[in-house]
Design a protein around this motif. Structure first.
Motif, PDB file in Angstrom:
ATOM      1  N   GLY A  97      90.846  17.232  45.101  1.00  0.00           N
ATOM      2  CA  GLY A  97      92.112  17.932  45.186  1.00  0.00           C
ATOM      3  C   GLY A  97      91.975  19.181  46.037  1.00  0.00           C
ATOM      4  O   GLY A  97      90.888  19.552  46.480  1.00  0.00           O
ATOM      5  N   GLU A  98      93.098  19.839  46.268  1.00  0.00           N
ATOM      6  CA  GLU A  98      93.073  21.075  47.049  1.00  0.00           C
ATOM      7  C   GLU A  98      92.378  22.169  46.262  1.00  0.00           C
ATOM      8  O   GLU A  98      92.461  22.224  45.037  1.00  0.00           O
ATOM      9  CB  GLU A  98      94.498  21.511  47.385  1.00  0.00           C
ATOM     10  CG  GLU A  98      95.151  20.648  48.441  1.00  0.00           C
ATOM     11  CD  GLU A  98      96.487  21.223  48.875  1.00  0.00           C
ATOM     12  OE1 GLU A  98      96.646  22.454  48.864  1.00  0.00           O
ATOM     13  OE2 GLU A  98      97.356  20.421  49.216  1.00  0.00           O
ATOM     14  N   ALA A  99      91.698  23.029  46.954  1.00  0.00           N
ATOM     15  CA  ALA A  99      91.032  24.223  46.406  1.00  0.00           C
ATOM     16  C   ALA A  99      89.891  23.889  45.447  1.00  0.00           C
ATOM     17  O   ALA A  99      89.519  24.716  44.625  1.00  0.00           O
ATOM     18  CB  ALA A  99      92.046  25.145  45.723  1.00  0.00           C
ATOM     19  N   VAL A 100      89.345  22.683  45.536  1.00  0.00           N
ATOM     20  CA  VAL A 100      88.184  22.337  44.716  1.00  0.00           C
ATOM     21  C   VAL A 100      86.951  22.954  45.362  1.00  0.00           C
ATOM     22  O   VAL A 100      86.726  22.799  46.562  1.00  0.00           O
ATOM     23  CB  VAL A 100      88.019  20.803  44.594  1.00  0.00           C
ATOM     24  CG1 VAL A 100      86.714  20.445  43.918  1.00  0.00           C
ATOM     25  CG2 VAL A 100      89.180  20.218  43.824  1.00  0.00           C
ATOM     26  N   GLU A 101      86.174  23.659  44.565  1.00  0.00           N
ATOM     27  CA  GLU A 101      84.986  24.322  45.086  1.00  0.00           C
ATOM     28  C   GLU A 101      83.845  23.321  45.254  1.00  0.00           C
ATOM     29  O   GLU A 101      83.775  22.303  44.560  1.00  0.00           O
ATOM     30  CB  GLU A 101      84.554  25.439  44.148  1.00  0.00           C
ATOM     31  CG  GLU A 101      85.571  26.555  44.057  1.00  0.00           C
ATOM     32  CD  GLU A 101      85.130  27.661  43.129  1.00  0.00           C
ATOM     33  OE1 GLU A 101      84.047  27.548  42.519  1.00  0.00           O
ATOM     34  OE2 GLU A 101      85.880  28.635  43.016  1.00  0.00           O
TER      35      GLU A 101
END
Length: 125
Positions: A97-101
């Motif tokens: 997903g978006e912004a997954v580190e």
């Protein structure tokens, strides 16, 4: 009148040796605490067929957690999930997903190592 020659004091090496020792100590300590590990990573490609006749699993990694085939799942519950009973070579597609580190992905891939039957591929985003 001749001036008396001033004798130069020798440069003390003690402070230089102390600095070198402290730097050496610092780098030895930092390398001790840094642990590196290799994580095998395969990107899914278009047209790649399943290695077995098994139905593939789809795992979404988001900032909120994991979803296995649409159902919420905790990271520590992977060994009790249907992934644990997967036959050898079963494909597992991991979507980010978006912004997954990167650390979250690394933690997931390390946890998936305990499930040897899976063929893990990370989808390109």
């Amino acid at each position: 009148m001749a001036r008396p020659r001033r004798r130069r004091n020798r440069l003390s090496m003690t402070s230089l040796i102390d600095v070198i020792f402290l730097l050496l100590l610092f780098f030895m300590l930092t390398s001790t605490f840094s642990k590196f590990a290799e994580i095998e990573l395969a990107a899914a490609t278009s047209g790649a067929g399943a290695e077995t006749g098994a139905k593939p699993f789809f795992l979404q990694l988001t900032t909120e957690g994991l979803r296995l085939n649409g159902d919420m799942l905790a990271l520590d519950a992977l060994t009790a999930s249907p992934l644990a009973e997967a036959e050898k070579g079963t494909p597992l597609l991991v979507s980010l997903g978006e912004a997954v580190e990167a650390q979250a992905l690394a933690d997931l891939l390390i946890a998936l190592r305990a499930l040897p039957g899976l063929s893990v591929s990370v989808l390109e985003g």
